[in-house]
Design a protein around this motif. Structure first.
Motif, PDB file in Angstrom:
ATOM      1  N   GLU A   1      -2.165  -5.932 -10.983  1.00  0.00           N
ATOM      2  CA  GLU A   1      -2.472  -6.099 -10.612  1.00  0.00           C
ATOM      3  C   GLU A   1      -1.665  -7.839  -9.661  1.00  0.00           C
ATOM      4  O   GLU A   1      -2.226  -7.541  -8.187  1.00  0.00           O
ATOM      5  CB  GLU A   1      -3.061  -7.267 -11.460  1.00  0.00           C
ATOM      6  CG  GLU A   1      -4.036  -6.833 -11.782  1.00  0.00           C
ATOM      7  CD  GLU A   1      -4.064  -5.514 -12.962  1.00  0.00           C
ATOM      8  OE1 GLU A   1      -2.649  -5.863 -13.895  1.00  0.00           O
ATOM      9  OE2 GLU A   1      -4.836  -5.211 -13.724  1.00  0.00           O
ATOM     10  N   GLU A   2      -0.413  -7.808  -9.715  1.00  0.00           N
ATOM     11  CA  GLU A   2       0.541  -8.429  -9.183  1.00  0.00           C
ATOM     12  C   GLU A   2       1.134  -7.600  -8.169  1.00  0.00           C
ATOM     13  O   GLU A   2       1.362  -8.514  -6.660  1.00  0.00           O
ATOM     14  CB  GLU A   2       1.749  -8.618 -10.507  1.00  0.00           C
ATOM     15  CG  GLU A   2       1.379  -9.701 -11.344  1.00  0.00           C
ATOM     16  CD  GLU A   2       2.775 -10.166 -12.096  1.00  0.00           C
ATOM     17  OE1 GLU A   2       2.844 -10.638 -12.436  1.00  0.00           O
ATOM     18  OE2 GLU A   2       3.074  -8.995 -11.867  1.00  0.00           O
ATOM     19  N   HIS A   3       1.085  -6.331  -8.708  1.00  0.00           N
ATOM     20  CA  HIS A   3       1.466  -5.679  -6.771  1.00  0.00           C
ATOM     21  C   HIS A   3      -0.006  -5.515  -6.503  1.00  0.00           C
ATOM     22  O   HIS A   3       0.593  -5.957  -5.111  1.00  0.00           O
ATOM     23  CB  HIS A   3       1.421  -4.139  -7.324  1.00  0.00           C
ATOM     24  CG  HIS A   3       2.630  -3.665  -7.437  1.00  0.00           C
ATOM     25  ND1 HIS A   3       3.968  -4.114  -7.345  1.00  0.00           N
ATOM     26  CD2 HIS A   3       3.828  -3.585  -9.153  1.00  0.00           C
ATOM     27  CE1 HIS A   3       5.401  -3.438  -7.627  1.00  0.00           C
ATOM     28  NE2 HIS A   3       5.066  -3.305  -8.756  1.00  0.00           N
ATOM     29  N   GLN A   4      -0.909  -5.922  -6.539  1.00  0.00           N
ATOM     30  CA  GLN A   4      -2.184  -5.295  -4.852  1.00  0.00           C
ATOM     31  C   GLN A   4      -2.213  -6.892  -4.602  1.00  0.00           C
ATOM     32  O   GLN A   4      -2.186  -6.825  -3.295  1.00  0.00           O
ATOM     33  CB  GLN A   4      -3.181  -5.197  -6.324  1.00  0.00           C
ATOM     34  CG  GLN A   4      -4.845  -5.361  -5.156  1.00  0.00           C
ATOM     35  CD  GLN A   4      -5.554  -5.108  -6.477  1.00  0.00           C
ATOM     36  OE1 GLN A   4      -6.083  -6.870  -6.835  1.00  0.00           O
ATOM     37  NE2 GLN A   4      -6.213  -4.214  -6.100  1.00  0.00           N
ATOM     38  N   GLN A   5      -2.410  -7.566  -5.166  1.00  0.00           N
ATOM     39  CA  GLN A   5      -1.617  -9.403  -4.392  1.00  0.00           C
ATOM     40  C   GLN A   5      -0.851  -9.466  -3.761  1.00  0.00           C
ATOM     41  O   GLN A   5      -0.587 -10.119  -2.617  1.00  0.00           O
ATOM     42  CB  GLN A   5      -2.006 -10.269  -5.457  1.00  0.00           C
ATOM     43  CG  GLN A   5      -1.785 -11.290  -4.971  1.00  0.00           C
ATOM     44  CD  GLN A   5      -1.752 -13.083  -6.740  1.00  0.00           C
ATOM     45  OE1 GLN A   5      -1.399 -12.487  -7.613  1.00  0.00           O
ATOM     46  NE2 GLN A   5      -1.435 -14.219  -6.240  1.00  0.00           N
TER      47      GLN A   5
ATOM     48  N   LEU B   1       1.266  -9.162   1.776  1.00  0.00           N
ATOM     49  CA  LEU B   1       2.512  -8.915   2.789  1.00  0.00           C
ATOM     50  C   LEU B   1       1.448  -8.703   3.560  1.00  0.00           C
ATOM     51  O   LEU B   1       1.935  -8.467   4.923  1.00  0.00           O
ATOM     52  CB  LEU B   1       3.272  -7.445   2.277  1.00  0.00           C
ATOM     53  CG  LEU B   1       4.362  -8.112   1.686  1.00  0.00           C
ATOM     54  CD1 LEU B   1       5.125  -6.956   0.737  1.00  0.00           C
ATOM     55  CD2 LEU B   1       4.977  -8.832   2.266  1.00  0.00           C
ATOM     56  N   SER B   2       0.120  -7.779   3.807  1.00  0.00           N
ATOM     57  CA  SER B   2      -0.550  -7.126   4.660  1.00  0.00           C
ATOM     58  C   SER B   2      -1.846  -8.254   5.831  1.00  0.00           C
ATOM     59  O   SER B   2      -2.260  -7.975   6.705  1.00  0.00           O
ATOM     60  CB  SER B   2      -1.275  -6.139   4.285  1.00  0.00           C
ATOM     61  OG  SER B   2      -1.121  -4.985   3.784  1.00  0.00           O
ATOM     62  N   GLY B   3      -1.365  -9.316   5.033  1.00  0.00           N
ATOM     63  CA  GLY B   3      -2.497 -10.231   5.395  1.00  0.00           C
ATOM     64  C   GLY B   3      -3.407 -10.125   5.337  1.00  0.00           C
ATOM     65  O   GLY B   3      -4.044 -10.754   6.524  1.00  0.00           O
ATOM     66  N   THR B   4      -3.964  -9.450   4.210  1.00  0.00           N
ATOM     67  CA  THR B   4      -5.398  -9.259   3.972  1.00  0.00           C
ATOM     68  C   THR B   4      -6.099  -9.545   2.835  1.00  0.00           C
ATOM     69  O   THR B   4      -4.893  -9.632   2.306  1.00  0.00           O
ATOM     70  CB  THR B   4      -6.267  -7.543   4.190  1.00  0.00           C
ATOM     71  OG1 THR B   4      -4.729  -7.148   3.568  1.00  0.00           O
ATOM     72  CG2 THR B   4      -5.292  -7.029   5.904  1.00  0.00           C
TER      73      THR B   4
END
Length: 694
Positions: free
Chosen positions: A237-241, A246-249
């Motif tokens: 979940e932390e990686h996803q967030q 970073l992707s700005g989405t």
């Protein structure tokens, strides 16, 4: 006797105003960098206080109830930029020592005097504060020390950057430091809140302490995102967030996530994300893509796009590299030691590639999907890495390659390691075939002998594949050999095919082969360098070969379009024939008795071989000859004997066909791309043009 005079020692002198001007205006390329420098100084001030309290070096502090934080505010009307921190603050003597002495780093001095964690202290050079004079014509510093033992008096330090400064006492100041910049006429954009917020998020999103911006009468946090790469592990979940940040989405999740920490050869803390292959960038619309990994030092961004560390062929990787040992120049905008940067690049790229290799072993199907989306970039990496770095990542990249092959079903891919395991005993070559698609490849005459011998062949269908393979010597101790190459050792003695019972099959003798080769060479002229007979054909009558493979020849001709004068597109080819194919044996039988048909057949045989090789530039050139071939079939069906030049009945006697006009018989020299008949042969020598089936 002569005596040497004692040596005199002098200190260098500097014109303070000139030195300050150089420091302020010559070190920094972007004006907005001053925000990064001031926030870094504020973070260091807070970190020093946290360390002093944590080690019990400081028992009592001023304003103990005020949390450690950084605040920024703007006054567009007054053209002011303000930054405040609640850190250690400064005394009168410290103001003189730290701000009155250019290039003296208070943070570095603090590190040398204690056991503080160096990764949390940002400052190194003692010049960051003076970047304020790039945008301000006057700088005011209000400060009060945190240590009651050093007094509770506040001070105001003020300078216009002309080489002098003043210090006055100011009562009732809170703990910490407040800096007010009176902006120049050409820097008023930094009095705008939007500009300040953008710069903070760009450079200082991961500072350990909360950063607030005064907006609409409220303090709003601007660095909510945790520096995930500094942690030793993180949840999905932390990686996803973090990936979304970073992707700005606000959507999506990484296909692969990698955290990489090491202390050798450099102290590196990093986090990388590989996007879903369904969203892989389209190379047609990304001519000069930006690197998706940013470079940080102690949580402060140094370079938004880490080119020089991450190669262009990995531009689609998202992430952050934080290196404490980075050899930065004094402005912290670029690196000095290229050798250390080379080591940094080597370490992180190798880790990414080896991580992918590990994932490919854990879940081959998941990796196969990933490779399908990013295969072009990994293959381009083999070419670029060889040119730029002498192939230092070659072995790691080759392990990631996946290809279709003739012994697997459509859509299934194998690695080079799997190919070697599937190879026959004693096989020293890795055979491959560059073809437009699987079906075309398997039906090609070049594949016949390999299919007959049940030999596995890699099927390469991407345009870049031929360039990749041609730039690689081999894999492990195996050589790459193209099945459509000329005069290569195809190891035919490894697995001789079963001999078919074809004792009655017509096979041209050596003299007949020589005779037919001369005839075809005279017909094709400069189109071919040589006509020879080969044992590599199984069910096809002919193929063409050259110094370079037909696929590479076609690609190079495309690349050299408009440069025909180089002669590259006119590299001669060799026509290889099968001595036992019925078309070839029949061609030999009619070359003397029915030369017009034989000549057309020879040219069509060559064109068919070029079509099979994929090297025929424009098939429309065949229309004239195909029209003549169609004419022959029609007139022969109507009873016309091309050998005699007349219509005949079923009993072989001349007959009147219901045709207005028979084809004209012309006795003149044969010209290329024109169909001309010879004079009727003498009695007893004629033969019909028929297809002799084996």
């Amino acid at each position: 006797r002569w005596c040497a005079a004692p040596a005199e020692t002098h200190e260098f002198k500097a014109e303070t105003k000139k030195l300050l001007d150089i420091v302020a205006r010559s070190l920094y390329t972007d004006k907005e960098v001053f925000i990064r420098e001031l926030i870094s100084n504020a973070s260091d001030a807070c970190e020093k206080l946290r360390f002093l309290r944590g080690t019990s070096s400081l028992h009592d502090i001023h304003d103990e109830d005020i949390p450690l934080q950084v605040k920024l505010s703007c006054d567009e009307a007054a053209r002011e930029f303000i930054i405040e921190d609640t850190g250690v603050g400064m005394t009168h003597d410290e103001l003189i020592s730290h701000l009155g002495t250019i290039a003296k780093s208070g943070s570095l001095e603090f590190l040398q005097s204690g056991d503080c964690d160096s990764s949390r202290i940002i400052g190194q050079f003692g010049v960051g504060f003076y970047s304020t004079f790039v945008v301000a014509d006057k700088v005011e510093v209000y400060t009060k020390t945190c240590d009651p033992a050093k007094g509770d008096q506040g001070y105001k330090w003020s300078s216009d950057g002309s080489g002098s400064y003043s210090i006055t006492e100011v009562p009732d100041l809170p703990r910490g430091t407040k800096i007010v910049l009176h902006l120049k006429d050409d820097a008023t954009e930094f009095a705008k809140l939007a500009t300040v917020k953008k710069a903070v998020q760009k450079f200082s999103s991961y500072i350990d302490f909360p950063i607030y911006v005064r907006e609409d009468g409220e303090d709003k946090a601007v660095n909510k995102q945790e520096a995930l790469w500094m942690k030793t592990s993180a949840t999905p979940e932390e990686h996803q967030q973090f990936y979304r940040y970073l992707s700005g989405t606000s959507y999506g999740e990484p296909y692969y996530a990698l955290q990489y920490h090491t202390d050798a050869p450099l102290s590196i803390k990093s986090c990388f994300y590989l996007p879903d292959p369904d969203n892989a960038p389209n190379r047609l619309f990304a001519r000069d893509p930006e690197i998706g990994v940013s470079l940080h030092s102690r949580r402060v961004m140094v370079k938004k796009h880490a080119d020089g560390v991450i190669p262009k062929w990995l531009h689609w990787v998202k992430g952050i590299i934080d290196c404490e040992d980075m050899p930065m120049n004094i402005s912290r905008e670029s690196m000095q030691d290229s050798r250390l940067m080379d080591k940094l690049s080597m370490a992180v790229v190798r880790r990414i590639l080896r991580f992918l290799d590990q994932e490919s072993r854990k879940d081959p199907e998941k990796y196969a999907k990933f490779f399908k989306g990013y295969s072009y970039y990994l293959k381009a990496g083999l070419i670029e890495d060889k040119e730029a770095n002498y192939g230092r990542h070659k072995d790691d990249l080759l392990k990631l390659m996946r290809f279709e092959c003739s012994k697997k079903d459509k859509g299934q891919v194998i690695s080079l390691e799997e190919y070697i395991k599937m190879a026959k005993d004693g096989q020293q070559n890795i055979y491959y075939f560059c073809c437009p698609d699987r079906q075309t490849g398997l039906s090609s005459p070049y594949m016949e002998q390999f299919l007959q011998r049940d030999r596995n062949v890699l099927l390469l269908s991407e345009d870049i594949d031929e360039f990749v393979i041609s730039g690689i010597d081999g894999y492990k101790d195996k050589k790459f050999v193209s099945v459509d190459s000329a005069d290569k050792d195809f190891e035919l003695d490894l697995d001789p095919p079963e001999q078919a019972d074809d004792k009655d099959k017509r096979v041209l003798t050596a003299d007949e082969q020589k005779d037919l080769s001369k005839f075809i060479k005279d017909v094709l002229k400069e189109k071919v360098q040589e006509v020879k007979f080969s044992d590599r054909l199984v069910s096809s009558p002919a193929i063409v070969t050259s110094l370079i493979t037909p696929h590479m020849r076609k690609m190079m001709k495309t690349l050299m379009a408009g440069k025909e004068e180089t002669g590259f597109g006119n590299i001669p080819v060799t026509l290889e024939l099968s001595a036992k194919h019925h078309i070839v044996t029949t061609l030999h039988a009619i070359k003397d008795t029915n030369a017009p048909v034989a000549r057309i057949a020879a040219e069509q045989l060559f064109d068919n071989a070029c079509i099979a090789a994929g090297t025929l530039d424009d098939p429309r050139v065949l229309l004239t000859r195909l029209g003549k071939v169609l004419e022959m079939f029609i007139y022969q069906g109507a009873g016309f004997d091309y050998a005699k030049g007349e219509y005949v009945s079923h009993d072989g006697q001349p007959a009147q066909a219901n045709v207005k006009e028979p084809p004209k018989v012309e006795e003149k020299k044969f010209e290329e791309k024109k169909f001309e008949e010879s004079a009727p042969p003498k009695s007893g020598e004629e033969k019909k043009f028929e297809e002799s089936k084996p």
